[in-house]
Write a protein that holds these residues in place. Structure first.
Motif, PDB file in Angstrom:
ATOM      1  N   GLN A 291      -0.732  10.157   7.304  1.00  0.00           N
ATOM      2  CA  GLN A 291      -1.013   9.456   8.554  1.00  0.00           C
ATOM      3  C   GLN A 291      -2.134   8.436   8.385  1.00  0.00           C
ATOM      4  OE1 GLN A 291       0.813   9.616  11.272  1.00  0.00           O
ATOM      5  NE2 GLN A 291       2.157  11.171  10.362  1.00  0.00           N
ATOM      6  N   ALA A 292      -3.153   8.799   7.613  1.00  0.00           N
ATOM      7  CA  ALA A 292      -4.274   7.886   7.388  1.00  0.00           C
ATOM      8  C   ALA A 292      -3.829   6.636   6.628  1.00  0.00           C
ATOM      9  CB  ALA A 292      -5.390   8.601   6.629  1.00  0.00           C
ATOM     10  N   LEU A 293      -3.030   6.830   5.578  1.00  0.00           N
ATOM     11  CA  LEU A 293      -2.545   5.695   4.794  1.00  0.00           C
ATOM     12  C   LEU A 293      -1.593   4.829   5.619  1.00  0.00           C
ATOM     13  CD1 LEU A 293      -1.864   7.257   1.274  1.00  0.00           C
ATOM     14  CD2 LEU A 293      -3.758   5.778   1.946  1.00  0.00           C
ATOM     15  N   ALA A 294      -0.732   5.467   6.407  1.00  0.00           N
ATOM     16  CA  ALA A 294       0.218   4.714   7.228  1.00  0.00           C
ATOM     17  C   ALA A 294      -0.511   3.878   8.274  1.00  0.00           C
ATOM     18  CB  ALA A 294       1.193   5.675   7.910  1.00  0.00           C
ATOM     19  N   LYS A 295      -1.551   4.432   8.870  1.00  0.00           N
ATOM     20  CA  LYS A 295      -2.325   3.701   9.877  1.00  0.00           C
ATOM     21  C   LYS A 295      -3.029   2.497   9.255  1.00  0.00           C
ATOM     22  CE  LYS A 295      -5.984   4.286  13.327  1.00  0.00           C
ATOM     23  NZ  LYS A 295      -6.943   5.256  13.941  1.00  0.00           N
TER      24      LYS A 295
ATOM     25  N   LEU B  17       1.021  14.789  -1.197  1.00  0.00           N
ATOM     26  CA  LEU B  17      -0.021  14.379  -0.266  1.00  0.00           C
ATOM     27  C   LEU B  17       0.173  15.067   1.086  1.00  0.00           C
ATOM     28  CD1 LEU B  17      -2.443  12.456   0.274  1.00  0.00           C
ATOM     29  CD2 LEU B  17      -0.776  10.756   1.030  1.00  0.00           C
ATOM     30  N   ASP B  18      -0.902  15.603   1.646  1.00  0.00           N
ATOM     31  CA  ASP B  18      -0.800  16.321   2.918  1.00  0.00           C
ATOM     32  C   ASP B  18      -0.553  15.351   4.078  1.00  0.00           C
ATOM     33  OD1 ASP B  18      -3.260  15.134   3.419  1.00  0.00           O
ATOM     34  OD2 ASP B  18      -4.408  16.963   3.073  1.00  0.00           O
ATOM     35  N   ASP B  19      -0.158  15.918   5.234  1.00  0.00           N
ATOM     36  CA  ASP B  19       0.197  15.098   6.397  1.00  0.00           C
ATOM     37  C   ASP B  19      -0.962  14.239   6.878  1.00  0.00           C
ATOM     38  OD1 ASP B  19       2.763  16.075   6.386  1.00  0.00           O
ATOM     39  OD2 ASP B  19       2.360  17.659   7.849  1.00  0.00           O
ATOM     40  N   LYS B  20      -2.177  14.783   6.806  1.00  0.00           N
ATOM     41  CA  LYS B  20      -3.352  14.032   7.236  1.00  0.00           C
ATOM     42  C   LYS B  20      -3.513  12.771   6.399  1.00  0.00           C
ATOM     43  CE  LYS B  20      -8.367  14.436   7.817  1.00  0.00           C
ATOM     44  NZ  LYS B  20      -9.554  15.322   7.660  1.00  0.00           N
ATOM     45  N   GLY B  21      -3.317  12.901   5.096  1.00  0.00           N
ATOM     46  CA  GLY B  21      -3.422  11.751   4.205  1.00  0.00           C
ATOM     47  C   GLY B  21      -2.326  10.735   4.457  1.00  0.00           C
TER      48      GLY B  21
ATOM     49  N   MET C  37       0.828  -1.206   0.000  1.00  0.00           N
ATOM     50  CA  MET C  37       0.000   0.000   0.000  1.00  0.00           C
ATOM     51  C   MET C  37       0.863   1.257   0.000  1.00  0.00           C
ATOM     52  SD  MET C  37      -2.938  -1.091   2.764  1.00  0.00           S
ATOM     53  CE  MET C  37      -3.735   0.531   2.653  1.00  0.00           C
ATOM     54  N   PRO C  38       0.462   2.303  -0.751  1.00  0.00           N
ATOM     55  CA  PRO C  38       1.203   3.570  -0.721  1.00  0.00           C
ATOM     56  C   PRO C  38       0.905   4.316   0.571  1.00  0.00           C
ATOM     57  CG  PRO C  38      -0.751   3.814  -2.067  1.00  0.00           C
ATOM     58  CD  PRO C  38      -0.683   2.364  -1.671  1.00  0.00           C
ATOM     59  N   ILE C  39       1.918   4.999   1.102  1.00  0.00           N
ATOM     60  CA  ILE C  39       1.684   5.799   2.308  1.00  0.00           C
ATOM     61  C   ILE C  39       2.009   7.276   2.066  1.00  0.00           C
ATOM     62  CG2 ILE C  39       1.956   3.920   3.950  1.00  0.00           C
ATOM     63  CD1 ILE C  39       4.845   4.682   4.294  1.00  0.00           C
ATOM     64  N   LYS C  40       2.569   7.566   0.888  1.00  0.00           N
ATOM     65  CA  LYS C  40       2.821   8.954   0.516  1.00  0.00           C
ATOM     66  C   LYS C  40       2.857   9.051  -1.007  1.00  0.00           C
ATOM     67  CE  LYS C  40       6.022  12.853   1.260  1.00  0.00           C
ATOM     68  NZ  LYS C  40       7.300  13.277   1.897  1.00  0.00           N
TER      69      LYS C  40
END
Length: 334
Positions: A260-264, A254-258, A225-228
């Motif tokens: 963090q969401a992808l990383a989680k 990609l903004d920080d909110k995105g 999965m991409p995280i950034k």
């Protein structure tokens, strides 16, 4: 005891067999992209430029945003295929610059695109979707080059592995893809001559729109999965004789909110994969070895007792050979 030991040995053998079976067979069939996969992501670029259709001029030094909304179509998906619908919008403030609608189908276990019924970009179902898009091989990302599908050009371009970076606490693999200048549309409106570098009095002829970008993905190798995401776009307007001007020039990140969401989401998925590939096989192996050892010991103890024979009743006094205690007693009484 012997029967109990035998049963434990059999159970131990079963768990020992399940360990490699879980790791190399069951896990590969259970690990799959979720049917309800979906994300709402925003990429932003400061100091960007774009062609303002309403004002018929290029605006510079503005903020542009790209919104990617992706949602799984559960009704159209199945055990092998995940179908998703999405919209990609590029805008400045309330002004919409471009919009792309798409429908894609992915192999849930490999992540590869499939040309399922209804798949297409901007309602064009004749576009062949091949390679990967966003998600790389699920749970099996390597440091190599992958073919990634590009929405805007409708073509597949190579994405090369360029290094490892720490992103939101994850050691992510970085891949870079260069989309070469590609004709993507014809302008329906006449543009001001100055937009394409011509004198104000000139009359530009046919205007074409070309798209070029360098796309960077930071991928969690544990999940695919991409995280950034980063998209450095250089889209131009061109005349037939080679004069050109800016349509969109922006470095979208990609903004920080995105992030963090992808990383989680990726971390949670990684835990599931780890449980199937490591934890369950490891527990099965350990339980199998313990049961095998205990069962073996019990079986050996039971066998040893049977060979020695049981001890029961009281001990009998040993009498010398040739003597009769009863006769001896009678003789003494006389």
């Amino acid at each position: 005891m012997k029967r109990g030991g035998f049963l434990l040995v059999m159970l131990g053998a079963f768990f020992l067999t399940m360990a490699p079976l879980t790791r190399f067979y069951i896990a590969d069939r259970v690990i799959a992209a979720p049917l309800d996969f979906g994300e709402n992501l925003t990429l932003a670029a400061e100091e960007a430029s774009y062609y303002d259709v309403i004002r018929n001029k290029v605006r510079s030094g503005v903020e542009l945003k790209a919104s990617l909304n992706l949602g799984g179509d559960i009704k159209s998906s199945d055990d092998d295929l995940m179908v998703a619908n999405g919209i990609l919008e590029l805008y400045s403030g309330k002004s919409l610059i471009s919009l792309n609608e798409f429908r894609m189908a992915f192999d849930r276990r490999t992540g590869l695109l499939k040309n399922a019924k209804g798949s297409g970009v901007d309602r064009n179902t004749e576009i062949t979707q091949t390679g990967y898009w966003m998600m790389l091989p699920i749970g099996n990302v390597q440091k190599e080059t992958y073919q990634l599908f590009d929405l805007i050009t409708g073509r597949t371009w190579p994405a090369r592995f360029t290094g490892v970076e720490e992103v939101a606490g994850i050691s992510a693999y970085r891949f870079e893809q260069h989309v070469e200048p590609t004709l993507v549309a014809h302008s329906k409106n006449k543009v001001a001559p100055s937009v394409v570098g011509l004198p104000d009095k000139a009359k530009p002829g046919k205007i074409d729109r070309y798209y070029e970008s360098t796309n960077t993905l930071w991928v969690d190798p544990r999940t695919g999965m991409p995280i950034k995401l980063r998209q450095n776009v250089n889209s131009t307007l061109r005349t037939a004789d080679g004069h050109e001007g800016v349509f969109v020039e922006a470095d979208l990140v990609l903004d920080d909110k995105g992030v963090q969401a992808l990383a989680k989401a990726s971390a949670g998925y990684a835990d599931t994969i780890s449980m199937l590939r490591t934890t369950l096989p490891g527990v099965s192996l350990a339980v199998g070895l313990v049961l095998l050892a205990v069962g073996g010991v019990l079986s050996l103890l039971a066998g040893g007792r049977r060979r020695r024979g049981p001890k029961h009743g009281r001990e009998v006094e040993q009498v010398p050979a040739g003597s009769n205690p009863y006769l001896a007693g009678n003789a003494q009484s006389k």
